[in-house]
Design a protein around this motif. Structure first.
Motif, PDB file in Angstrom:
ATOM      1  N   THR A 109       6.382  -7.506  -2.120  1.00  0.00           N
ATOM      2  CA  THR A 109       5.442  -6.333  -2.131  1.00  0.00           C
ATOM      3  C   THR A 109       5.003  -5.787  -0.609  1.00  0.00           C
ATOM      4  OG1 THR A 109       3.885  -6.982  -3.963  1.00  0.00           O
ATOM      5  CG2 THR A 109       3.419  -4.899  -2.457  1.00  0.00           C
ATOM      6  N   ASP A 153       3.971 -11.299  -4.948  1.00  0.00           N
ATOM      7  CA  ASP A 153       3.928 -11.994  -6.657  1.00  0.00           C
ATOM      8  C   ASP A 153       4.853 -12.755  -6.790  1.00  0.00           C
ATOM      9  OD1 ASP A 153       3.252 -11.981  -9.016  1.00  0.00           O
ATOM     10  OD2 ASP A 153       3.064 -10.253  -9.467  1.00  0.00           O
ATOM     11  N   GLN A 199      -1.987 -11.214  -4.674  1.00  0.00           N
ATOM     12  CA  GLN A 199      -0.252 -12.472  -4.470  1.00  0.00           C
ATOM     13  C   GLN A 199      -0.854 -13.347  -3.049  1.00  0.00           C
ATOM     14  OE1 GLN A 199       1.882  -9.146  -4.083  1.00  0.00           O
ATOM     15  NE2 GLN A 199       0.967  -7.362  -5.775  1.00  0.00           N
TER      16      GLN A 199
END
Length: 430
Positions: free
Chosen positions: A415, A384, A54
Motif C-alpha cells: 500500500t 495487505d 494492515q
C-alpha cells in the motif's frame, strides 16, 4: 512530499528482528522511527495514516538485482529499478556489477552511488566486481572500491573458477572486513546446458546442467573460507545437496551465509512447460524435491536471505528458442507477493519470512535498517498480506517485462513504501 512527522495508527506492527507482532502505531520524525507500540498516542504536529489493520514492517532489502545502467539502459535504469522496487516494497537494492563497463573501478562505483542518489527513490547500493572485468583472472582493488562505496564484492552472474584467485580475494577481503558474494556455478560443468539435468530436460530435448555444477563450486568455497577466515555469502543455492553443504559449514562455525531466489522457492523445472523462456534462469529451476529442500532450509535457518534475482531482459533476448534465450527474470515487484505464498500455505510465519527479506540482509550487509526500533531508519512498508490480484506484466514498472509470474494469482499488495521517512510509493495515488 510532506516533511512533517507522520503517524501510522491502527497498524499490525511486525518486527522481524524480534519476531514480535503488535497492534498499535508508529511515529516517524526526521527520517527515523521516533516511537512505536500498542499504546502510542497521537502527536499534535503529525500527519496521520490509518492503516486499517494492515501490516507495517521494515522495508525489504534485496541483495541481488541486475540493473542495466551503465551500458544497457534499455533493460533497466537506476530510476526505473527504484520505481519497480518501491512498488514491490523493496527499500534497499544491491546492484550487481554486470554492467558495461563493469563496476571494477572506484570512479564507476562513485558514479553509481551519485547517480542512484540523484535518480532512484529507493536506496541502491553497488556491489563491486571481485575480479577485473569480471573475468575471474585478476583480483579487483578491494580496498579502493570499498572506500568508493562498494557494499560487497562479487562477479555477479559469473563464478571465479580459479581457486588461487578466489583464495587471494578472500584473504584480501578478510583484511578489509569486506563481504564476498559468489555465484556458485562451475561454467565448465554447465557447458552447453540450459536447464536442470534430468528426465524433464531429456523429454524436452534440451542439454542439462547437473547439480554438481553448483555443489562442487560451493564445497570448494567452504574449504577456502576455512583456510582464510573471510566472510562469505553464497549468492543463491538451488538444490538439496547445497543446503547440506552450507548447513555443515555453519555447524563448524564458518563465517558463511547464503541466499535463495524467490523463483527457486516458488517454481520448479516442470513450470518451464512448453519451453517458457521467462523461466530460463541461472541456476536453473530444479526438481520439486529441491524446491521443498530450499523451503526447509529457509525454515531451519540454513538459508539466510531471499533475493529477487531481478534480471531484466528485453523481448529480443527472450523470444528465442529456449537454448538461445538469455537467462533471467524480473522480480523486484513480485518478491513479496510470491514469498507470501509460504505464509498462506502455513509453511513459515510472517515475522520469520520478513526476517529473511529484511533483517538478515541488513545484518549481513552491516546496515542499520531491517527492524522496527526507535532510532532505526524509517524505511518501511505498509501492505495487505491477503489482497488478491492477478499479475499483468504490462503494469510492471520495470522497463523489461520478463516475469515468470505473468497471469499468476498472487496475494499481498504493498500500500505504501517509505524510504528515510519519505513516502515514495502510495497505491492510493495510482
Amino acid at each position: 512530499m510532506s516533511t512533517k512527522p507522520l503517524l501510522f495508527k491502527n497498524a499490525r506492527l511486525v518486527d522481524p528482528d524480534t519476531g514480535r507482532e503488535d497492534k498499535g502505531g508508529l511515529l516517524v520524525r526526521d527520517g527515523v522511527i521516533q516511537d512505536l507500540g500498542p499504546q502510542l498516542s497521537e502527536a499534535a504536529d503529525a500527519d496521520v495514516i490509518d492503516c486499517g489493520g494492515q501490516v507495517l514492517s521494515p522495508g525489504l532489502i534485496d541483495m541481488r538485482a541486475f540493473i542495466g545502467e551503465p551500458g544497457g539502459p534499455y533493460r533497466e535504469t537506476l530510476k526505473s529499478a527504484g520505481e519497480a522496487a518501491a512498488a514491490g516494497g523493496v527499500t534497499t537494492v544491491v546492484s550487481m556489477p554486470d554492467t558495461s563497463p563493469a563496476l571494477d573501478d572506484p570512479a564507476v562505483i562513485d558514479f553509481i552511488v551519485r547517480r542512484a542518489r540523484d535518480t532512484s527513490i529507493v536506496n541502491i547500493l553497488p556491489a563491486a566486481a571481485l575480479t577485473k572485468g569480471l573475468k575471474g583472472e585478476e583480483m579487483a582493488e578491494i580496498g579502493r572500491l570499498k572506500e568508493a562505496g562498494a557494499i560487497a564484492f562479487t562477479d555477479g552472474a559469473r563464478s571465479v573458477t580459479n581457486a588461487q584467485v578466489m583464495r587471494r580475494a578472500l584473504t584480501y577481503a578478510r583484511d578489509f572486513d569486506a563481504l564476498i558474494v559468489h555465484h556458485v556455478e562451475d561454467p565448465n560443468l554447465v557447458g552447453q546446458g540450459v536447464m536442470n539435468e534430468g528426465e524433464f530436460a531429456s523429454r524436452l530435448g534440451l542439454p542439462g546442467i547437473p547439480r554438481e555444477a553448483e555443489t562442487i563450486m560451493l564445497e570448494r568455497d567452504m574449504r577456502l573460507v576455512r583456510l582464510t577466515g573471510a566472510r562469505y555469502h553464497a549468492a543463491m543455492i538451488s538444490c538439496a545437496d547445497s543446503a547440506e553443504i552450507v548447513r555443515a559449514a555453519k555447524a563448524k562455525g564458518l563465517p558463511v551465509t547464503c541466499g535463495v531466489s524467490i523463483n527457486h522457492l516458488s517454481l520448479n523445472e516442470n513450470d518451464i512447460g512448453d519451453y517458457r523462456t521467462f523461466l530460463k534462469l541461472s541456476p536453473p529451476l530444479r526438481h520439486e524435491e529441491d524446491r521443498q529442500a530450499m523451503i526447509e532450509a529457509l525454515i531451519d535457518g540454513t538459508i539466510d536471505v531471499i533475493v529477487s534475482d531481478h534480471n531484466p531482459q528485453d523481448v529480443e533476448n527472450k523470444r528465442l528458442p529456449f537454448a538461445e534465450a538469455a537467462d533471467g527474470a524480473v522480480g523486484l515487484e513480485t518478491l513479496l507477493s510470491a514469498a507470501l505464498r509460504l505464509v498462506h500455505s502455513d509453511r513459515i510465519s510472517l515475522p520469520k519470512l520478513l526476517r529473511a527479506l529484511s533483517t538478515k540482509p541488513a545484518e549481513i550487509l552491516g546496515l542499520p535498517a531491517g527492524r522496527l526500533k526507535i532510532g532505526a531508519p524509517a524505511d518501511l512498508i505498509l501492505f495487505d498480506p491477503d489482497a488478491p490480484y492477478v499479475l499483468d506484466k504490462r503494469q510492471l514498472k520495470s522497463l523489461s517485462k520478463n516475469t515468470p509470474f505473468d497471469e499468476a494469482r498472487l496475494e499481498g499488495q504493498v500500500t505504501i513504501t517509505m524510504v528515510a521517512g519519505r513516502i515514495v510509493f502510495d497505491r492510493s495515488s495510482m
